[in-house]
Write a protein that holds these residues in place. Structure first.
Motif, PDB file in Angstrom:
ATOM      1  N   LEU A  40      -9.517   5.612  -0.895  1.00 29.23           N
ATOM      2  CA  LEU A  40     -10.536   6.656  -0.985  1.00 29.23           C
ATOM      3  C   LEU A  40     -11.293   6.747   0.335  1.00 29.23           C
ATOM      4  O   LEU A  40     -11.439   5.757   1.034  1.00 29.23           O
ATOM      5  CB  LEU A  40     -11.551   6.303  -2.093  1.00 29.23           C
ATOM      6  CG  LEU A  40     -11.055   6.299  -3.529  1.00 29.23           C
ATOM      7  CD1 LEU A  40     -11.948   5.421  -4.406  1.00 29.23           C
ATOM      8  CD2 LEU A  40     -11.052   7.711  -4.080  1.00 29.23           C
ATOM      9  N   ARG A  41     -11.783   7.931   0.632  1.00 29.05           N
ATOM     10  CA  ARG A  41     -12.544   8.136   1.869  1.00 29.05           C
ATOM     11  C   ARG A  41     -14.022   8.394   1.561  1.00 29.05           C
ATOM     12  O   ARG A  41     -14.361   8.770   0.440  1.00 29.05           O
ATOM     13  CB  ARG A  41     -11.957   9.326   2.650  1.00 29.05           C
ATOM     14  CG  ARG A  41     -10.547   9.046   3.113  1.00 29.05           C
ATOM     15  CD  ARG A  41     -10.038  10.019   4.157  1.00 29.05           C
ATOM     16  NE  ARG A  41      -8.821   9.502   4.737  1.00 29.05           N
ATOM     17  CZ  ARG A  41      -8.768   8.625   5.750  1.00 29.05           C
ATOM     18  NH1 ARG A  41      -9.885   8.191   6.322  1.00 29.05           N
ATOM     19  NH2 ARG A  41      -7.616   8.193   6.205  1.00 29.05           N
ATOM     20  N   PRO A  42     -14.916   8.202   2.557  1.00 28.40           N
ATOM     21  CA  PRO A  42     -16.346   8.452   2.324  1.00 28.40           C
ATOM     22  C   PRO A  42     -16.589   9.846   1.744  1.00 28.40           C
ATOM     23  O   PRO A  42     -15.970  10.818   2.186  1.00 28.40           O
ATOM     24  CB  PRO A  42     -16.950   8.329   3.726  1.00 28.40           C
ATOM     25  CG  PRO A  42     -16.056   7.378   4.437  1.00 28.40           C
ATOM     26  CD  PRO A  42     -14.668   7.693   3.922  1.00 28.40           C
ATOM     27  N   GLY A  43     -17.466   9.923   0.785  1.00 24.21           N
ATOM     28  CA  GLY A  43     -17.787  11.193   0.137  1.00 24.21           C
ATOM     29  C   GLY A  43     -16.931  11.450  -1.093  1.00 24.21           C
ATOM     30  O   GLY A  43     -17.280  12.289  -1.916  1.00 24.21           O
ATOM     31  N   GLU A  44     -15.799  10.730  -1.217  1.00 26.67           N
ATOM     32  CA  GLU A  44     -14.958  10.938  -2.409  1.00 26.67           C
ATOM     33  C   GLU A  44     -15.614  10.324  -3.633  1.00 26.67           C
ATOM     34  O   GLU A  44     -16.339   9.341  -3.553  1.00 26.67           O
ATOM     35  CB  GLU A  44     -13.563  10.336  -2.194  1.00 26.67           C
ATOM     36  CG  GLU A  44     -12.624  11.257  -1.441  1.00 26.67           C
ATOM     37  CD  GLU A  44     -11.165  10.860  -1.662  1.00 26.67           C
ATOM     38  OE1 GLU A  44     -10.596  11.231  -2.703  1.00 26.67           O
ATOM     39  OE2 GLU A  44     -10.606  10.165  -0.783  1.00 26.67           O
ATOM     40  N   ARG A  45     -15.303  10.910  -4.787  1.00 24.83           N
ATOM     41  CA  ARG A  45     -15.873  10.430  -6.043  1.00 24.83           C
ATOM     42  C   ARG A  45     -14.986   9.343  -6.629  1.00 24.83           C
ATOM     43  O   ARG A  45     -13.814   9.559  -6.895  1.00 24.83           O
ATOM     44  CB  ARG A  45     -16.031  11.612  -6.984  1.00 24.83           C
ATOM     45  CG  ARG A  45     -17.115  12.550  -6.448  1.00 24.83           C
ATOM     46  CD  ARG A  45     -16.948  13.980  -6.836  1.00 24.83           C
ATOM     47  NE  ARG A  45     -17.881  14.816  -6.075  1.00 24.83           N
ATOM     48  CZ  ARG A  45     -18.083  16.094  -6.298  1.00 24.83           C
ATOM     49  NH1 ARG A  45     -17.409  16.716  -7.257  1.00 24.83           N
ATOM     50  NH2 ARG A  45     -18.937  16.769  -5.569  1.00 24.83           N
ATOM     51  N   ILE A  46     -15.577   8.184  -6.819  1.00 25.10           N
ATOM     52  CA  ILE A  46     -14.831   7.012  -7.284  1.00 25.10           C
ATOM     53  C   ILE A  46     -14.628   7.044  -8.786  1.00 25.10           C
ATOM     54  O   ILE A  46     -13.563   6.752  -9.298  1.00 25.10           O
ATOM     55  CB  ILE A  46     -15.616   5.716  -6.973  1.00 25.10           C
ATOM     56  CG1 ILE A  46     -15.959   5.624  -5.492  1.00 25.10           C
ATOM     57  CG2 ILE A  46     -14.834   4.500  -7.427  1.00 25.10           C
ATOM     58  CD1 ILE A  46     -16.927   4.484  -5.179  1.00 25.10           C
ATOM     59  N   MET A  47     -15.690   7.364  -9.494  1.00 28.37           N
ATOM     60  CA  MET A  47     -15.631   7.240 -10.950  1.00 28.37           C
ATOM     61  C   MET A  47     -16.753   8.054 -11.571  1.00 28.37           C
ATOM     62  O   MET A  47     -17.677   8.470 -10.882  1.00 28.37           O
ATOM     63  CB  MET A  47     -15.755   5.774 -11.373  1.00 28.37           C
ATOM     64  CG  MET A  47     -16.909   5.006 -10.782  1.00 28.37           C
ATOM     65  SD  MET A  47     -18.487   5.323 -11.573  1.00 28.37           S
ATOM     66  CE  MET A  47     -18.100   4.772 -13.234  1.00 28.37           C
ATOM     67  N   MET A  48     -16.634   8.275 -12.870  1.00 25.42           N
ATOM     68  CA  MET A  48     -17.733   8.900 -13.597  1.00 25.42           C
ATOM     69  C   MET A  48     -17.810   8.359 -15.011  1.00 25.42           C
ATOM     70  O   MET A  48     -16.825   7.843 -15.559  1.00 25.42           O
ATOM     71  CB  MET A  48     -17.597  10.424 -13.626  1.00 25.42           C
ATOM     72  CG  MET A  48     -16.521  10.952 -14.539  1.00 25.42           C
ATOM     73  SD  MET A  48     -16.616  12.779 -14.729  1.00 25.42           S
ATOM     74  CE  MET A  48     -18.066  12.952 -15.802  1.00 25.42           C
ATOM     75  N   VAL A  49     -18.999   8.470 -15.566  1.00 26.23           N
ATOM     76  CA  VAL A  49     -19.253   8.115 -16.953  1.00 26.23           C
ATOM     77  C   VAL A  49     -20.039   9.276 -17.546  1.00 26.23           C
ATOM     78  O   VAL A  49     -20.843   9.889 -16.851  1.00 26.23           O
ATOM     79  CB  VAL A  49     -20.079   6.799 -17.013  1.00 26.23           C
ATOM     80  CG1 VAL A  49     -20.908   6.721 -18.269  1.00 26.23           C
ATOM     81  CG2 VAL A  49     -19.161   5.589 -16.902  1.00 26.23           C
ATOM     82  N   ALA A  50     -19.798   9.605 -18.799  1.00 25.91           N
ATOM     83  CA  ALA A  50     -20.614  10.599 -19.478  1.00 25.91           C
ATOM     84  C   ALA A  50     -20.849  10.139 -20.912  1.00 25.91           C
ATOM     85  O   ALA A  50     -19.965   9.546 -21.537  1.00 25.91           O
ATOM     86  CB  ALA A  50     -19.942  11.972 -19.454  1.00 25.91           C
ATOM     87  N   THR A  51     -22.061  10.395 -21.409  1.00 20.17           N
ATOM     88  CA  THR A  51     -22.413  10.023 -22.775  1.00 20.17           C
ATOM     89  C   THR A  51     -23.109  11.204 -23.448  1.00 20.17           C
ATOM     90  O   THR A  51     -23.845  11.944 -22.803  1.00 20.17           O
ATOM     91  CB  THR A  51     -23.384   8.819 -22.800  1.00 20.17           C
ATOM     92  OG1 THR A  51     -24.527   9.133 -22.002  1.00 20.17           O
ATOM     93  CG2 THR A  51     -22.715   7.563 -22.256  1.00 20.17           C
TER      94      THR A  51
END
Lengths: 83, 147, 147, 83
Positions: free
Chosen positions: B85-96
């Motif tokens: 991954l490069r800077p600024g890229e989104r690694i992960m997400m969580v939603a509830t």
């Protein structure tokens, strides 16, 4: 007893392989680690500070005194850094 | 409940939009997105995320089930990438999603704390001066005591 | 910092996507979306939100400034609608961006607590049996004591 | 002293107007409320339980004992229910 042993992150790099199949008579994770350390300097180095090592037996996090009878897969890795 | 561990990018906006498309009893949605930062001082060229296929999915599903029970969530989503991954890229997400905001906030916060220190991911950062595995932080381990 | 008080719908997914398009020192984005629920038992036909033009924007900006200072936020977004809304429609959103997740979570949680009880909005719910102003909850007032 | 007085939500409905300009000699919010209650039953009813009423002077939340000298706009409304 035959076991798949997996290594991740810097443990994988120090030991040099991501996974290997071992034949062991160890009854606990700690005994398995002692066997590995006796085998080779790479293992002795990788396991020199167990505070920096985590272990999963059959994909569940556990302690070094966990019994491994019947286990199929043991993984060693550093503290996790997800998220 | 939706758990995805993937190398491919995900569309944070589209996932948020889909997740918040609810009717009925859901009044609150919380989302979190983790983004690759430039490292302090030294510019980051790349981040590499390693994970433990099989255990990762199992660990994330266990956390999601715990959160769902504990806070009565209506829905829960976790997406986590691995690979380079490069800077600024989104690694992960969580939603509830929950009836009230307190549950949605607490569950998302809980999931992030557990995911950070109990899901088998490891980050390696590469810059002009070399590569280094990111060390786990005492703060992150301490955060688990809140729950 | 971006504060919007508007009658028109907003695009939650697009706002999340734009807000999380960051580079540099930002590693964590938290978003919240509030959605019109059906009321218990009796189906809700409509919600009407009244507000105090002028004071609303001032109150929200004050909260955003407080949060930005207190948690060292890199960015902060609040959108709140007024006027008539139907079940499933998105009432409002908050987004926070920070270096670390703890700040982004705390600031979003704080903003929601303050916005709920200190921003001049009032909800009226209409169903087949009539219209009623939503009563403020003791829980919401108590939540402010956390900060 | 001339003042704009605003009412929101059920206070607006009970009083029947969203805003009016008053000429008052009240020195505090509480004195203004007393004047209003004496004027008309609609005000007496709207202000019968002050625990259920919030007030803003020039768009800042404040207490009933706040001085209103120099204020231009006073608003009365129920506890807020945003979010």
């Amino acid at each position: 007893m035959k076991l798949d042993v997996l290594y991740f992150a810097w443990l994988r790099e120090r030991i040099g392989v991501p996974r290997e199949t071992l034949d062991t008579s160890a009854r606990t994770v700690a005994e398995l680690v002692a066997e590995l350390k006796a085998r080779d300097d790479r293992y002795a180095l990788a396991f020199s500070d167990l505070d920096a090592v985590r272990v999963a037996v059959d994909q569940d996090l556990c302690d070094f005194d966990t019994a491994i009878e019947g286990a199929r897969e043991i993984a060693f890795f550093p503290p996790m850094t997800g998220g | 409940m939706d758990i995805r561990v993937q190398q491919a990018p995900f569309d944070f906006g589209a996932e948020c939009d889909r997740f918040a498309a609810v009717r009925g009893d859901t009044g609150a949605v919380v989302t979190f997105c983790g983004i690759v930062r430039d490292t302090d001082g030294q510019a980051l060229h790349r981040m590499e995320i390693e994970h433990y296929p099989g255990m990762t999915e199992k660990a994330l599903a266990g956390m999601a089930q715990t959160a769902t029970r504990r806070w009565n969530l209506h829905d829960c989503l976790i997406i986590h990438r691995y690979g380079p991954l490069r800077p600024g890229e989104r690694i992960m997400m969580v939603a509830t999603a929950a009836r009230h905001r307190a549950d949605a906030f607490a569950a998302a916060d809980f999931l992030m704390d557990y995911l950070k220190s109990r899901a088998p991911f490891w980050k390696k950062e590469s810059s002009a001066t070399g590569s280094e595995w990111v060390a786990a932080k005492d703060d992150d381990e301490a955060a688990l005591k809140r729950w």
